[in-house]
Write a protein that holds these residues in place. Sequence first.
Motif, PDB file in Angstrom:
ATOM      1  N   GLU A  14       0.744  -1.179   0.010  1.00  0.00           N
ATOM      2  CA  GLU A  14      -0.056   0.091   0.078  1.00  0.00           C
ATOM      3  C   GLU A  14       0.747   1.238  -0.110  1.00  0.00           C
ATOM      4  O   GLU A  14       0.788   2.119  -0.616  1.00  0.00           O
ATOM      5  N   LEU A  15       2.037   1.387   0.698  1.00  0.00           N
ATOM      6  CA  LEU A  15       2.819   2.080   0.781  1.00  0.00           C
ATOM      7  C   LEU A  15       3.334   2.462  -0.636  1.00  0.00           C
ATOM      8  O   LEU A  15       3.742   3.628  -1.004  1.00  0.00           O
ATOM      9  N   ASP A  52       6.026   9.511   4.944  1.00  0.00           N
ATOM     10  CA  ASP A  52       7.061   9.473   5.767  1.00  0.00           C
ATOM     11  C   ASP A  52       6.676   8.953   7.259  1.00  0.00           C
ATOM     12  O   ASP A  52       7.050   7.906   7.819  1.00  0.00           O
ATOM     13  N   SER A  53       5.503   9.704   7.440  1.00  0.00           N
ATOM     14  CA  SER A  53       5.106   9.234   9.103  1.00  0.00           C
ATOM     15  C   SER A  53       4.394   7.759   9.125  1.00  0.00           C
ATOM     16  O   SER A  53       4.825   6.973  10.002  1.00  0.00           O
ATOM     17  N   ALA A  54       3.688   7.286   7.950  1.00  0.00           N
ATOM     18  CA  ALA A  54       3.261   6.146   7.753  1.00  0.00           C
ATOM     19  C   ALA A  54       4.142   4.989   7.763  1.00  0.00           C
ATOM     20  O   ALA A  54       4.020   3.957   8.368  1.00  0.00           O
ATOM     21  N   GLU A  70       0.374  -5.362  18.859  1.00  0.00           N
ATOM     22  CA  GLU A  70      -1.120  -4.891  18.477  1.00  0.00           C
ATOM     23  C   GLU A  70      -1.242  -3.445  18.733  1.00  0.00           C
ATOM     24  O   GLU A  70      -2.205  -2.761  18.271  1.00  0.00           O
ATOM     25  N   GLY A  71      -0.800  -2.798  19.882  1.00  0.00           N
ATOM     26  CA  GLY A  71      -0.944  -1.517  20.027  1.00  0.00           C
ATOM     27  C   GLY A  71      -0.157  -0.641  18.982  1.00  0.00           C
ATOM     28  O   GLY A  71      -0.967   0.454  18.742  1.00  0.00           O
ATOM     29  N   LEU A  72       0.730  -0.886  18.404  1.00  0.00           N
ATOM     30  CA  LEU A  72       1.156  -0.024  17.227  1.00  0.00           C
ATOM     31  C   LEU A  72       0.536  -0.457  16.086  1.00  0.00           C
ATOM     32  O   LEU A  72       0.447   0.501  15.168  1.00  0.00           O
ATOM     33  N   ARG A  73      -0.146  -1.309  15.804  1.00  0.00           N
ATOM     34  CA  ARG A  73      -0.873  -1.865  14.749  1.00  0.00           C
ATOM     35  C   ARG A  73      -1.915  -0.650  14.300  1.00  0.00           C
ATOM     36  O   ARG A  73      -2.112  -0.164  13.104  1.00  0.00           O
ATOM     37  N   SER A  74      -2.654  -0.592  15.299  1.00  0.00           N
ATOM     38  CA  SER A  74      -3.952   0.490  15.107  1.00  0.00           C
ATOM     39  C   SER A  74      -3.112   2.033  14.757  1.00  0.00           C
ATOM     40  O   SER A  74      -3.975   2.615  13.773  1.00  0.00           O
ATOM     41  N   GLY A  75      -2.001   2.350  15.402  1.00  0.00           N
ATOM     42  CA  GLY A  75      -1.486   3.578  14.950  1.00  0.00           C
ATOM     43  C   GLY A  75      -1.024   3.518  13.332  1.00  0.00           C
ATOM     44  O   GLY A  75      -1.182   4.559  12.741  1.00  0.00           O
ATOM     45  N   GLU A  77      -2.407   1.745  11.149  1.00  0.00           N
ATOM     46  CA  GLU A  77      -3.363   1.511  10.141  1.00  0.00           C
ATOM     47  C   GLU A  77      -4.165   3.178  10.164  1.00  0.00           C
ATOM     48  O   GLU A  77      -4.569   3.439   8.949  1.00  0.00           O
ATOM     49  N   LYS A  78      -4.033   3.635  11.300  1.00  0.00           N
ATOM     50  CA  LYS A  78      -4.730   5.244  11.295  1.00  0.00           C
ATOM     51  C   LYS A  78      -3.775   6.028  10.299  1.00  0.00           C
ATOM     52  O   LYS A  78      -4.577   6.691   9.439  1.00  0.00           O
TER      53      LYS A  78
END
Length: 97
Positions: A14-15, A52-54, A70-75, A77-78
């Motif tokens: 996707e990136l 760059d952030s993504a 799991e905690g970092l995955r949501s960030g 994805e956002k």
Amino acid sequence: MDTRKEYQERHKAELTQLRSDIAKLKALAKRAKEDAKTAYGEQVKHLEEKLDSAQEKGEKLFESSGDAWEGLRSGAEKALGELKAGVKEAWQSLSAD
């Protein structure tokens, strides 16, 4: 739910696609009328910063383990979702002109 490996491959794909879309937007912005060129250039710059952030969040995610994953995955994805929305908005804006 994707496995970690599947998610990593999808995120990178996707990136890569979004990087290509932003490059195309950048080329279109350079050909825009002079008054619109600055606005489009700023919009593209903002998208590149989001890219760059993504990418950075994805890298942190893929280096993490266990519960941190799991905690970092949501960030991640956002960040990817915001980038996709920004690219879509930029395309719509350039198409309107």
